[in-house]
Design a protein around this motif. Structure first.
Motif, PDB file in Angstrom:
ATOM      1  N   TYR B  32       0.883  -1.162   0.000  1.00  0.00           N
ATOM      2  CA  TYR B  32       0.000   0.000   0.000  1.00  0.00           C
ATOM      3  C   TYR B  32       0.922   1.214   0.000  1.00  0.00           C
ATOM      4  O   TYR B  32       1.725   1.374   0.913  1.00  0.00           O
ATOM      5  CB  TYR B  32      -0.914  -0.030   1.209  1.00  0.00           C
ATOM      6  CG  TYR B  32      -1.815  -1.239   1.209  1.00  0.00           C
ATOM      7  CD1 TYR B  32      -1.440  -2.407   1.865  1.00  0.00           C
ATOM      8  CD2 TYR B  32      -3.021  -1.225   0.525  1.00  0.00           C
ATOM      9  CE1 TYR B  32      -2.253  -3.525   1.850  1.00  0.00           C
ATOM     10  CE2 TYR B  32      -3.838  -2.342   0.502  1.00  0.00           C
ATOM     11  CZ  TYR B  32      -3.449  -3.492   1.164  1.00  0.00           C
ATOM     12  OH  TYR B  32      -4.248  -4.600   1.136  1.00  0.00           O
ATOM     13  N   PHE B  34       1.968   5.413  -0.670  1.00  0.00           N
ATOM     14  CA  PHE B  34       1.489   6.770  -0.440  1.00  0.00           C
ATOM     15  C   PHE B  34       2.550   7.768  -0.882  1.00  0.00           C
ATOM     16  O   PHE B  34       3.753   7.498  -0.823  1.00  0.00           O
ATOM     17  CB  PHE B  34       1.233   7.005   1.057  1.00  0.00           C
ATOM     18  CG  PHE B  34       0.286   6.031   1.691  1.00  0.00           C
ATOM     19  CD1 PHE B  34       0.717   4.768   2.074  1.00  0.00           C
ATOM     20  CD2 PHE B  34      -1.026   6.389   1.928  1.00  0.00           C
ATOM     21  CE1 PHE B  34      -0.153   3.873   2.670  1.00  0.00           C
ATOM     22  CE2 PHE B  34      -1.905   5.501   2.528  1.00  0.00           C
ATOM     23  CZ  PHE B  34      -1.470   4.242   2.900  1.00  0.00           C
ATOM     24  N   TYR B  36       3.247  11.778   0.304  1.00  0.00           N
ATOM     25  CA  TYR B  36       2.899  12.908   1.149  1.00  0.00           C
ATOM     26  C   TYR B  36       3.749  14.109   0.753  1.00  0.00           C
ATOM     27  O   TYR B  36       4.883  13.962   0.291  1.00  0.00           O
ATOM     28  CB  TYR B  36       3.190  12.601   2.619  1.00  0.00           C
ATOM     29  CG  TYR B  36       2.159  11.726   3.308  1.00  0.00           C
ATOM     30  CD1 TYR B  36       2.254  10.341   3.236  1.00  0.00           C
ATOM     31  CD2 TYR B  36       1.117  12.291   4.048  1.00  0.00           C
ATOM     32  CE1 TYR B  36       1.323   9.529   3.891  1.00  0.00           C
ATOM     33  CE2 TYR B  36       0.191  11.492   4.694  1.00  0.00           C
ATOM     34  CZ  TYR B  36       0.295  10.117   4.608  1.00  0.00           C
ATOM     35  OH  TYR B  36      -0.631   9.326   5.250  1.00  0.00           O
ATOM     36  N   LYS B  49      -2.694   7.910  -2.944  1.00  0.00           N
ATOM     37  CA  LYS B  49      -2.417   6.590  -2.376  1.00  0.00           C
ATOM     38  C   LYS B  49      -2.795   5.513  -3.388  1.00  0.00           C
ATOM     39  O   LYS B  49      -3.674   5.706  -4.220  1.00  0.00           O
ATOM     40  CB  LYS B  49      -3.191   6.390  -1.077  1.00  0.00           C
ATOM     41  CG  LYS B  49      -4.694   6.570  -1.226  1.00  0.00           C
ATOM     42  CD  LYS B  49      -5.371   6.586   0.140  1.00  0.00           C
ATOM     43  CE  LYS B  49      -6.861   6.879   0.013  1.00  0.00           C
ATOM     44  NZ  LYS B  49      -7.516   7.022   1.336  1.00  0.00           N
TER      45      LYS B  49
END
Lengths: 116, 114
Positions: B32, B34, B36, B49
């Motif tokens: 998973y 991501f 930022y 994401k």
């Protein structure tokens, strides 16, 4: 709106002092985290908590402890502050695992701590 | 254990130019992933994401990222950079249930020349 609030943006403490960094979230999240951020090192996990009164060590727990007496509040404690703990500290919260999609972490604004 | 590598510490681009920030991860199963962003003196804000499905994901502020399993990569792109995009960008991987934590790369600082 989602909110993670850290009690102080800037702190200056003396070597040897006991320091408390407070973090409050209003999203009813189960998981909360404390990260330390230093230039060139990214974010490193200090401690996390997946429930009230539960805590787990992260990658760099030495010199730190945590407290989670209420679901919305997660405190980071520097038992005896040292100059090498001068850093940016970031708190985050996250809902518990629900099959993937809702597992993003929400961050507070950070506390820049200087130990002199 | 999972890990994330961001090979570029600092990138400078001209305003209006395209941007690609690289991210490679190490994880045995489907990760998973991501991205930022952190503006100076601020906390981290989620850009986008990836969990499953379409390997090209769209995020906020005109950013997109493409998951390439064969290359263990999740590169962030933007077709035309704005001066307000100057910030530090972090790639992160979350290994899923039972692990709880995000593992972050060391970040890429983006400077934008007017």
């Amino acid at each position: 709106d989602v909110k993670v609030t850290q009690s102080s943006r800037y702190l200056v403490k003396r070597t040897g002092e006991k320091v408390f960094l407070e973090c409050v979230q209003d999203m009813d999240h189960e998981n909360m985290f404390w990260y330390r951020q230093d230039p060139g090192l990214g974010l490193r996990l200090i401690y996390f908590s997946y429930d009230v009164k539960m805590k787990e060590k992260g990658d760099i727990p030495e010199g730190y402890s945590v407290s989670r007496e209420k679901k919305e509040r997660f405190s980071l404690i520097l038992e005896s502050a040292s100059t090498n703990q001068t850093s940016m500290y970031l708190c985050a919260s996250q809902t518990k695992w629900q099959g993937g999609f809702n597992t993003e972490a929400f961050f507070g604004q950070g506390t820049r701590l200087t130990v002199v | 254990a999972q890990s994330v590598t961001q090979p570029d510490i600092h990138i400078t681009v001209s305003e209006g130019a395209s941007l690609e920030l690289r991210c490679n991860y190490s994880y045995g199963a489907t990760p998973y992933l991501f991205w930022y962003v952190q503006s100076p003196g601020q906390g981290l804000q989620l850009l986008l994401k990836y969990f499953s499905g379409d390997t090209l994901v769209q995020g906020i502020k005109g950013f997109e990222a493409e998951f390439k399993r064969s290359q263990s990569s999740f590169n962030l792109r933007k077709p035309s950079v704005h001066w307000s995009d100057a910030a530090e960008y972090f790639c992160a991987v979350y290994s899923g249930a039972g692990s709880y934590q995000l593992t972050f790369g060391k970040g890429t600082k983006l400077s934008v020349i007017p």
